[in-house]
Design a protein around this motif. Structure first.
Motif, PDB file in Angstrom:
ATOM      1  N   GLY A  22       0.783  -1.228   0.000  1.00 41.00           N
ATOM      2  CA  GLY A  22       0.000   0.000   0.000  1.00 41.00           C
ATOM      3  C   GLY A  22       0.812   1.273   0.000  1.00 41.00           C
ATOM      4  O   GLY A  22       0.251   2.370   0.115  1.00 41.00           O
ATOM      5  N   GLY A  23       2.126   1.173  -0.179  1.00 37.12           N
ATOM      6  CA  GLY A  23       2.973   2.354  -0.184  1.00 37.12           C
ATOM      7  C   GLY A  23       3.228   2.889  -1.578  1.00 37.12           C
ATOM      8  O   GLY A  23       2.758   2.330  -2.575  1.00 37.12           O
ATOM      9  N   GLU A  24       3.993   3.970  -1.645  1.00 33.23           N
ATOM     10  CA  GLU A  24       4.337   4.594  -2.919  1.00 33.23           C
ATOM     11  C   GLU A  24       5.852   4.578  -3.094  1.00 33.23           C
ATOM     12  O   GLU A  24       6.598   4.947  -2.178  1.00 33.23           O
ATOM     13  CB  GLU A  24       3.837   6.030  -2.971  1.00 33.23           C
ATOM     14  CG  GLU A  24       2.314   6.158  -2.932  1.00 33.23           C
ATOM     15  CD  GLU A  24       1.865   7.596  -3.091  1.00 33.23           C
ATOM     16  OE1 GLU A  24       2.257   8.224  -4.096  1.00 33.23           O
ATOM     17  OE2 GLU A  24       1.144   8.088  -2.206  1.00 33.23           O
ATOM     18  N   ALA A  25       6.288   4.145  -4.267  1.00 30.78           N
ATOM     19  CA  ALA A  25       7.718   4.071  -4.537  1.00 30.78           C
ATOM     20  C   ALA A  25       7.966   4.094  -6.031  1.00 30.78           C
ATOM     21  O   ALA A  25       7.077   3.765  -6.824  1.00 30.78           O
ATOM     22  CB  ALA A  25       8.323   2.806  -3.925  1.00 30.78           C
ATOM     23  N   VAL A  26       9.178   4.485  -6.409  1.00 31.55           N
ATOM     24  CA  VAL A  26       9.564   4.528  -7.814  1.00 31.55           C
ATOM     25  C   VAL A  26      11.009   4.076  -7.926  1.00 31.55           C
ATOM     26  O   VAL A  26      11.811   4.296  -7.014  1.00 31.55           O
ATOM     27  CB  VAL A  26       9.373   5.948  -8.399  1.00 31.55           C
ATOM     28  CG1 VAL A  26      10.296   6.956  -7.720  1.00 31.55           C
ATOM     29  CG2 VAL A  26       9.580   5.963  -9.903  1.00 31.55           C
ATOM     30  N   VAL A  27      11.339   3.444  -9.045  1.00 34.24           N
ATOM     31  CA  VAL A  27      12.690   2.942  -9.287  1.00 34.24           C
ATOM     32  C   VAL A  27      13.579   4.040  -9.848  1.00 34.24           C
ATOM     33  O   VAL A  27      13.147   4.856 -10.670  1.00 34.24           O
ATOM     34  CB  VAL A  27      12.658   1.756 -10.272  1.00 34.24           C
ATOM     35  CG1 VAL A  27      14.074   1.367 -10.711  1.00 34.24           C
ATOM     36  CG2 VAL A  27      11.958   0.560  -9.651  1.00 34.24           C
ATOM     37  N   ASN A  28      14.839   4.043  -9.414  1.00 27.78           N
ATOM     38  CA  ASN A  28      15.853   4.892 -10.029  1.00 27.78           C
ATOM     39  C   ASN A  28      17.120   4.053 -10.199  1.00 27.78           C
ATOM     40  O   ASN A  28      17.575   3.413  -9.250  1.00 27.78           O
ATOM     41  CB  ASN A  28      16.150   6.114  -9.170  1.00 27.78           C
ATOM     42  CG  ASN A  28      17.319   6.927  -9.711  1.00 27.78           C
ATOM     43  OD1 ASN A  28      18.442   6.779  -9.254  1.00 27.78           O
ATOM     44  ND2 ASN A  28      17.055   7.777 -10.692  1.00 27.78           N
ATOM     45  N   GLY A  29      17.704   4.078 -11.393  1.00 24.05           N
ATOM     46  CA  GLY A  29      18.882   3.267 -11.668  1.00 24.05           C
ATOM     47  C   GLY A  29      20.162   4.057 -11.787  1.00 24.05           C
ATOM     48  O   GLY A  29      21.110   3.593 -12.413  1.00 24.05           O
ATOM     49  N   ALA A  30      20.240   5.227 -11.178  1.00 20.45           N
ATOM     50  CA  ALA A  30      21.403   6.095 -11.335  1.00 20.45           C
ATOM     51  C   ALA A  30      22.653   5.508 -10.692  1.00 20.45           C
ATOM     52  O   ALA A  30      22.604   4.866  -9.641  1.00 20.45           O
ATOM     53  CB  ALA A  30      21.127   7.465 -10.730  1.00 20.45           C
ATOM     54  N   ASP A  31      23.784   5.776 -11.332  1.00 20.90           N
ATOM     55  CA  ASP A  31      25.087   5.613 -10.709  1.00 20.90           C
ATOM     56  C   ASP A  31      25.263   6.823  -9.799  1.00 20.90           C
ATOM     57  O   ASP A  31      25.408   7.957 -10.271  1.00 20.90           O
ATOM     58  CB  ASP A  31      26.160   5.577 -11.797  1.00 20.90           C
ATOM     59  CG  ASP A  31      27.583   5.630 -11.254  1.00 20.90           C
ATOM     60  OD1 ASP A  31      27.765   5.695 -10.027  1.00 20.90           O
ATOM     61  OD2 ASP A  31      28.516   5.625 -12.089  1.00 20.90           O
ATOM     62  N   VAL A  32      25.233   6.602  -8.494  1.00 17.25           N
ATOM     63  CA  VAL A  32      25.196   7.729  -7.553  1.00 17.25           C
ATOM     64  C   VAL A  32      26.478   8.551  -7.569  1.00 17.25           C
ATOM     65  O   VAL A  32      26.489   9.687  -7.083  1.00 17.25           O
ATOM     66  CB  VAL A  32      24.883   7.267  -6.121  1.00 17.25           C
ATOM     67  CG1 VAL A  32      23.474   6.730  -6.027  1.00 17.25           C
ATOM     68  CG2 VAL A  32      25.894   6.222  -5.639  1.00 17.25           C
ATOM     69  N   ALA A  33      27.565   8.002  -8.106  1.00 19.18           N
ATOM     70  CA  ALA A  33      28.810   8.749  -8.193  1.00 19.18           C
ATOM     71  C   ALA A  33      28.932   9.532  -9.498  1.00 19.18           C
ATOM     72  O   ALA A  33      29.925  10.224  -9.716  1.00 19.18           O
ATOM     73  CB  ALA A  33      30.008   7.808  -8.030  1.00 19.18           C
ATOM     74  N   ASP A  34      27.923   9.417 -10.350  1.00 15.55           N
ATOM     75  CA  ASP A  34      27.843  10.225 -11.564  1.00 15.55           C
ATOM     76  C   ASP A  34      27.134  11.521 -11.185  1.00 15.55           C
ATOM     77  O   ASP A  34      25.955  11.506 -10.816  1.00 15.55           O
ATOM     78  CB  ASP A  34      27.076   9.466 -12.648  1.00 15.55           C
ATOM     79  CG  ASP A  34      26.972  10.236 -13.957  1.00 15.55           C
ATOM     80  OD1 ASP A  34      26.544  11.411 -13.924  1.00 15.55           O
ATOM     81  OD2 ASP A  34      27.273   9.654 -15.007  1.00 15.55           O
ATOM     82  N   PHE A  35      27.836  12.639 -11.274  1.00 12.02           N
ATOM     83  CA  PHE A  35      27.323  13.906 -10.751  1.00 12.02           C
ATOM     84  C   PHE A  35      25.983  14.286 -11.380  1.00 12.02           C
ATOM     85  O   PHE A  35      25.038  14.663 -10.674  1.00 12.02           O
ATOM     86  CB  PHE A  35      28.360  15.003 -10.992  1.00 12.02           C
ATOM     87  CG  PHE A  35      28.159  16.238 -10.166  1.00 12.02           C
ATOM     88  CD1 PHE A  35      28.337  16.219  -8.792  1.00 12.02           C
ATOM     89  CD2 PHE A  35      27.804  17.443 -10.766  1.00 12.02           C
ATOM     90  CE1 PHE A  35      28.155  17.367  -8.031  1.00 12.02           C
ATOM     91  CE2 PHE A  35      27.631  18.596 -10.017  1.00 12.02           C
ATOM     92  CZ  PHE A  35      27.805  18.556  -8.640  1.00 12.02           C
ATOM     93  N   ALA A  36      25.889  14.179 -12.691  1.00 13.60           N
ATOM     94  CA  ALA A  36      24.648  14.539 -13.382  1.00 13.60           C
ATOM     95  C   ALA A  36      23.533  13.547 -13.069  1.00 13.60           C
ATOM     96  O   ALA A  36      22.369  13.943 -12.906  1.00 13.60           O
ATOM     97  CB  ALA A  36      24.886  14.612 -14.885  1.00 13.60           C
ATOM     98  N   ALA A  37      23.863  12.258 -13.007  1.00 10.62           N
ATOM     99  CA  ALA A  37      22.849  11.250 -12.705  1.00 10.62           C
ATOM    100  C   ALA A  37      22.303  11.434 -11.295  1.00 10.62           C
ATOM    101  O   ALA A  37      21.109  11.218 -11.031  1.00 10.62           O
ATOM    102  CB  ALA A  37      23.427   9.851 -12.878  1.00 10.62           C
ATOM    103  N   ALA A  38      23.163  11.830 -10.359  1.00 11.39           N
ATOM    104  CA  ALA A  38      22.715  12.084  -8.991  1.00 11.39           C
ATOM    105  C   ALA A  38      21.748  13.270  -8.955  1.00 11.39           C
ATOM    106  O   ALA A  38      20.756  13.267  -8.216  1.00 11.39           O
ATOM    107  CB  ALA A  38      23.913  12.345  -8.085  1.00 11.39           C
ATOM    108  N   GLU A  39      22.031  14.285  -9.762  1.00 13.88           N
ATOM    109  CA  GLU A  39      21.116  15.429  -9.844  1.00 13.88           C
ATOM    110  C   GLU A  39      19.768  14.995 -10.409  1.00 13.88           C
ATOM    111  O   GLU A  39      18.705  15.406  -9.908  1.00 13.88           O
ATOM    112  CB  GLU A  39      21.715  16.521 -10.715  1.00 13.88           C
ATOM    113  CG  GLU A  39      20.849  17.768 -10.809  1.00 13.88           C
ATOM    114  CD  GLU A  39      21.511  18.874 -11.598  1.00 13.88           C
ATOM    115  OE1 GLU A  39      21.104  20.039 -11.433  1.00 13.88           O
ATOM    116  OE2 GLU A  39      22.424  18.583 -12.405  1.00 13.88           O
TER     117      GLU A  39
END
Length: 293
Positions: free
Chosen positions: A64-81
């Motif tokens: 019953g919760g809300e969530a969304v997937v994100n596949g970013a490379d967290v060390a990629d500066f633009a992807a983190a943004e």
């Protein structure tokens, strides 16, 4: 369902498995809307075809919760943004950032390659900095527009970063850096309503199973209630802290602090340093042992 985090929006990095997965499920259980980030890599940080974040999102939604997937490379500066922007665009804002993503490439110091050093430092240390930098900029802008949020950051350090760990020089250096980053971010972002803390979790995960006897280690989910509370509005007075979690035991870690001191009249003479420093060392508490010694 608990209302501790009702209406709050969270990002959890490295949330496809292990401790990150447990954090995402726990935050959702308390009412948070969650961006479940996972790059889908192996224990050593190599690409795979697995998409564990989708399973976590499906589990949250089934409850019953809300969530969304994100596949970013967290060390990629633009992807983190882009990841921070995904939370804002999907759920209307961002209140909580849990930096958890990481991997290990354990080696004795003299066997560590430059590539291994760079890879581990990148994903742990830069992978904390990049999301925190973009989230912090968002919270600063919100505060300046009169919409200050009760924002919370929970970073992930380690006992390896605090006490050191044989065979994990690179990982220990990265985790020590995260503890230092936590202190600075807490001091800088407090004016915008942001608290920044770190945990040093102990748990049986993919990262620990190859390095230690994990038979008696706590489960990943044993760490997550502390994260949920630190992410809440109740925790507004707690910032700049590193908290070790080992099952049901929580410990507030004491980092570097000034100990015994001696002062020379002007510049020290090298011949005087030894006796003075040995006296101070005798007065100071002995350092805790490095793990594995």
């Amino acid at each position: 369902m608990s209302k501790l985090l009702e209406g709050r929006v969270a990002i959890v990095t490295g949330a496809g498995r292990g401790i990150g997965r447990a954090h995402a499920l726990e935050l959702a259980r308390h009412g948070a809307k969650v961006v479940v980030n996972d790059y889908g890599v192996s224990l050593a940080g190599e690409g795979t075809t697995e998409t564990p974040a989708h399973d976590v999102v499906a589990e949250i939604q089934a409850r019953g919760g809300e969530a969304v997937v994100n596949g970013a490379d967290v060390a990629d500066f633009a992807a983190a943004e882009d990841m921070v922007r995904l939370a804002i665009d999907t759920f209307g804002g961002l209140d909580i950032l849990v930096n958890n993503a990481g991997f290990v490439r354990d080696r004795m110091l003299v066997n560590t390659s430059e590539e291994e050093w760079d890879a581990v430092i990148r994903v742990h240390l830069k992978g904390h900095f990049a999301p925190l930098r973009h989230a912090g900029a968002y919270w600063r802008a919100e505060a300046k527009e009169g919409r200050q949020r009760a924002a919370r950051v929970i970073n992930t350090s380690s006992g390896a970063g605090l006490q050191g760990s044989i065979g994990q020089a690179t990982y220990s250096a990265a985790k020590a850096g995260i503890a230092g980053l936590t202190l600075v971010a807490a001091a800088e972002l407090g004016r915008y309503g942001v608290t920044v803390n770190a945990i040093a979790p102990v748990a049986k995960t993919r990262m620990t199973e190859g390095a230690f006897d994990t038979s008696a280690m706590p489960l990943p989910e044993d760490n997550s209630p502390v994260v949920a509370w630190l992410a809440s509005e109740e925790a507004a007075d707690v910032t700049g802290r590193v908290i070790e979690i080992e099952g049901g035991k929580v410990t507030v870690e004491n980092g570097w602090s000034h100990g015994p001191a001696a002062t020379a009249e002007g510049r020290w003479d090298a011949s005087e340093v030894g006796p003075a420093l040995r006296k101070l060392l005798a007065e100071a508490p002995a350092p805790e042992q490095v793990y594995g010694t």
